[in-house]
Design a protein around this motif. Sequence first.
Motif, PDB file in Angstrom:
ATOM      1  N   THR A   1      53.830 -46.708 -21.997  1.00 52.32           N
ATOM      2  CA  THR A   1      52.876 -46.948 -22.874  1.00 52.32           C
ATOM      3  C   THR A   1      53.592 -46.823 -24.025  1.00 52.32           C
ATOM      4  O   THR A   1      54.945 -46.096 -24.309  1.00 52.32           O
ATOM      5  N   GLU A   2      53.657 -47.436 -25.340  1.00 52.63           N
ATOM      6  CA  GLU A   2      54.560 -47.300 -26.543  1.00 52.63           C
ATOM      7  C   GLU A   2      53.525 -46.359 -27.260  1.00 52.63           C
ATOM      8  O   GLU A   2      52.406 -45.923 -27.620  1.00 52.63           O
ATOM      9  N   TYR A   3      54.451 -45.641 -27.935  1.00 50.96           N
ATOM     10  CA  TYR A   3      53.884 -44.176 -28.938  1.00 50.96           C
ATOM     11  C   TYR A   3      54.741 -44.374 -30.032  1.00 50.96           C
ATOM     12  O   TYR A   3      55.850 -44.743 -30.556  1.00 50.96           O
ATOM     13  N   ILE A   4      54.065 -43.973 -31.411  1.00 48.08           N
ATOM     14  CA  ILE A   4      53.926 -43.880 -32.589  1.00 48.08           C
ATOM     15  C   ILE A   4      54.760 -42.364 -33.354  1.00 48.08           C
ATOM     16  O   ILE A   4      53.692 -41.853 -32.768  1.00 48.08           O
TER      17      ILE A   4
ATOM     18  N   ILE B   1      51.265 -38.675 -33.209  1.00 46.16           N
ATOM     19  CA  ILE B   1      51.866 -38.645 -32.465  1.00 46.16           C
ATOM     20  C   ILE B   1      50.485 -40.097 -32.192  1.00 46.16           C
ATOM     21  O   ILE B   1      49.108 -39.239 -32.170  1.00 46.16           O
ATOM     22  N   ASP B   2      50.473 -41.152 -31.850  1.00 46.85           N
ATOM     23  CA  ASP B   2      49.640 -42.142 -32.015  1.00 46.85           C
ATOM     24  C   ASP B   2      50.275 -43.092 -30.861  1.00 46.85           C
ATOM     25  O   ASP B   2      51.281 -43.747 -30.611  1.00 46.85           O
ATOM     26  N   ARG B   3      49.112 -43.014 -30.176  1.00 51.10           N
ATOM     27  CA  ARG B   3      49.338 -44.016 -28.398  1.00 51.10           C
ATOM     28  C   ARG B   3      49.512 -45.450 -29.040  1.00 51.10           C
ATOM     29  O   ARG B   3      48.083 -46.294 -29.818  1.00 51.10           O
ATOM     30  N   ILE B   4      49.890 -47.122 -28.688  1.00 51.87           N
ATOM     31  CA  ILE B   4      49.519 -47.558 -28.790  1.00 51.87           C
ATOM     32  C   ILE B   4      48.632 -48.781 -27.527  1.00 51.87           C
ATOM     33  O   ILE B   4      49.092 -48.614 -26.680  1.00 51.87           O
ATOM     34  N   SER B   5      47.568 -49.488 -29.000  1.00 54.60           N
ATOM     35  CA  SER B   5      47.150 -50.316 -27.469  1.00 54.60           C
ATOM     36  C   SER B   5      46.573 -51.534 -28.009  1.00 54.60           C
ATOM     37  O   SER B   5      46.689 -52.308 -29.099  1.00 54.60           O
TER      38      SER B   5
END
Length: 90
Positions: free
Chosen positions: A2-5, A62-66
């Motif tokens: 999973t990618e996070y910003i 921190i935001d999860r990219i979905s």
Amino acid sequence: MTEYIVKLGFWLRAYDSITIEANSDVAAIEAAKVAAKRAMESASQPEHIDTDDRREGIIAYIDRISSTGKEPVIENVPFDDDRIHPQPGG
């Protein structure tokens, strides 16, 4: 995977100069405080920013990219000691 910003906030040492006029040292100190506050509130670029010594920071978020976009995970996470305002005896 999973990618996070991760958005970081950290403090730098910034230096600026101002010129004031006053009739005494006491008046100069008070005038300098007023001018310094005005400079702090200004959005203009200071004369010098010391990037060699990054100090005290926070992970702003921190935001999860979905597949549906960004999803908030957490905000305001300290990740470093407070080197700007150390605790007495520390």
